[in-house]
Design an enzyme around this catalytic site. Structure first.
Site, PDB file in Angstrom:
ATOM      1  CE  LYS A  35      -0.194  -0.529   5.012  1.00  0.00           C
ATOM      2  NZ  LYS A  35      -1.084  -0.717   5.914  1.00  0.00           N
ATOM      3  CE1 TYR A 258      13.472  31.689   1.839  1.00  0.00           C
ATOM      4  CE2 TYR A 258      13.754  29.224   1.862  1.00  0.00           C
ATOM      5  CZ  TYR A 258      13.414  30.409   1.249  1.00  0.00           C
ATOM      6  OH  TYR A 258      13.303  30.450  -0.148  1.00  0.00           O
TER       7      TYR A 258
HETATM    8  C1  LIG Z   1      -0.361  -1.771   6.991  1.00  0.00           C
HETATM    9  C2  LIG Z   1      -0.611  -3.017   7.326  1.00  0.00           C
HETATM   10  C3  LIG Z   1       0.102  -3.916   7.655  1.00  0.00           C
HETATM   11  C4  LIG Z   1       1.754  -3.756   7.845  1.00  0.00           C
HETATM   12  O1  LIG Z   1       2.146  -3.286   8.923  1.00  0.00           O
HETATM   13  P1  LIG Z   1       3.644  -3.024   9.105  1.00  0.00           P
HETATM   14  O2  LIG Z   1       3.824  -2.326  10.607  1.00  0.00           O
HETATM   15  O3  LIG Z   1       4.446  -1.876   8.051  1.00  0.00           O
HETATM   16  O4  LIG Z   1       4.307  -4.255   8.851  1.00  0.00           O
HETATM   17  C5  LIG Z   1      -0.394  -5.391   8.247  1.00  0.00           C
HETATM   18  N1  LIG Z   1      -1.791  -5.571   8.418  1.00  0.00           N
HETATM   19  C6  LIG Z   1      -2.480  -4.366   8.162  1.00  0.00           C
HETATM   20  C7  LIG Z   1      -4.028  -4.478   8.339  1.00  0.00           C
HETATM   21  C8  LIG Z   1      -2.388  -2.943   7.688  1.00  0.00           C
HETATM   22  O5  LIG Z   1      -3.117  -2.056   7.118  1.00  0.00           O
END
Ligand SMILES: *Cc1c(COP(=O)(O)O)cnc(C)c1O
Length: 361
Positions: A35, A258
């Site tokens: 994702k 800045y």
């Molecule tokens: C994003 C996600 C993960 C992965 O989590 P990490 O801490 O990046 O390993 C696992 N399960 C769900 C439901 C998620 O949304």
């Protein structure tokens, strides 16, 4: 020629991290979470690199899943928040996307859809994070409704997500696991289950179930606050690199950048590097945040601009325009930069914008 600011992505390190996740839980199937553009690393390229070894992938929306399909990824793709509207159900079924089911409207949308083929469902239980999922005492009814539907395939996965697995001292993870096991639905079908995110894969073996869902660890950083021995074996996948584009000497008492928020205490040499918050380098980085120039840690001085930063290189024996600069990577953990900025490595990786070219090696 082009601007030297790039994210070099080491696909061999990515595969190493996947194999570590798999070897820590040999009886689990490992679904890479890709994702948010694979946490900034490029979802299509990451999925292609893992396609020969991954049974499925996880994303946050049907748009992310369709993008993978359009780019030749053939595995099932799990939509981690399920559908957002009922018209997505048939699209998901056609494309062999798996659906998380986290609330009653999602159950009804699936049951009431007209589908050419059955859909695989992951039923979410809220064991204590209180963000998504059915309450434990509602799981049996949701399971029964789904498993009685012609639209749903038999092999429903029961799943939950941890709130505190990154904290090795917390009791919350064990409590969530107990809660989960206590409330699994009763059925004559065989149930499969999934609990572990990265932190649980690395440190909570009681959470290793049929499926595991690593995200952050695949990209090579530790999810933990504390040191952890399995996490020590991870290899950073991204090296965020740029170069020195200007050098100047300033006198003690002169300021840089800045708002003139850093003033030289001694005569100093300042290197300007072409990377800024427009590239995802955090503007909140304070004076003193380490920057690697020619492999040596030098302090950031002055405000981060949109396209540039300034670095105190007075103590570097040799420095020239064009010298390689690393913002984070195998020699400078993104977690260290994140903690200096009051955030976590997840955020810095994930929000890297499209303007930074990803170069795959
Ligand atoms: C994003 C996600 C993960 C992965 O989590 P990490 O801490 O990046 O390993 C696992 N399960 C769900 C439901 C998620 O949304």
């Amino acid at each position: 020629m082009s601007r030297p600011t790039k994210a070099i992505i080491d696909l061999q390190a990515l595969r190493h991290n996947f194999e570590l996740a798999q070897s820590l839980a040999p009886h689990s199937s490992t679904i890479p979470m890709v994702k948010a553009n694979a946490y900034g690393h490029g979802a299509v390229e990451v999925a292609r690199a893992l396609a020969p070894i991954a049974p499925a992938f996880g994303v946050a929306s049907i748009e992310e899943a369709i993008d993978l399909r359009d780019n030749g990824i053939t595995q099932p793709i799990l939509l981690l928040e399920g559908i957002f509207s009922s018209d997505e159900v048939s699209l998901a079924a056609q494309n062999n996307f798996w659906l998380m089911v986290e609330n009653q409207p999602q159950v009804e949308a699936i049951i009431n859809a007209t589908l050419a083929r059955k859909i695989k469902v992951w039923l979410g239980m809220d064991t204590g994070m209180h963000r998504l999922g059915f309450q434990p005492n509602e799981i049996q009814a949701a399971y029964d409704a789904l498993s009685n539907s012609h639209n749903v395939s038999d092999d429903i996965v029961i799943t939950s997500h941890f709130a505190c697995a990154d904290d090795l001292d917390s009791q919350a993870t064990s409590e969530q696991i107990t809660n989960f096991d206590l409330h699994l639905p009763k059925t004559k079908n065989t149930l499969s289950t999934s609990l572990a995110n990265s932190a649980a894969i690395l440190a909570w073996p009681q959470a290793h179930r049929d499926w595991q869902r690593p995200g952050f660890m695949l990209y090579g950083s530790s999810p933990f606050v504390q040191p952890q021995e399995n996490a020590d074996q991870l290899q950073a996948v991204m090296s965020f690199e740029s170069a020195v584009i200007s050098l100047r000497n300033i006198s003690a008492g002169e300021s840089v950048g800045y708002t003139a928020n850093w003033t030289a205490q001694r005569d100093s040499t300042i290197a300007t590097v072409t990377v800024g918050y427009g590239d995802g380098y955090p503007r909140s980085a304070p004076n003193g945040t380490p920057i690697l120039i020619n492999g040596v840690r030098c302090p950031l001085v002055g405000r981060v601009s949109m396209d540039m930063i300034t670095v105190d290189v007075t103590d570097l024996p040799q420095v020239a325009i064009g010298d390689k600069t690393v913002l984070w990577g195998p020699e400078l953990p993104v977690n260290e930069i994140a903690s200096a900025c009051g955030t976590i490595g997840y955020e810095l990786l994930t929000r890297m914008p499209a303007r930074v070219p990803r170069v795959y090696s």
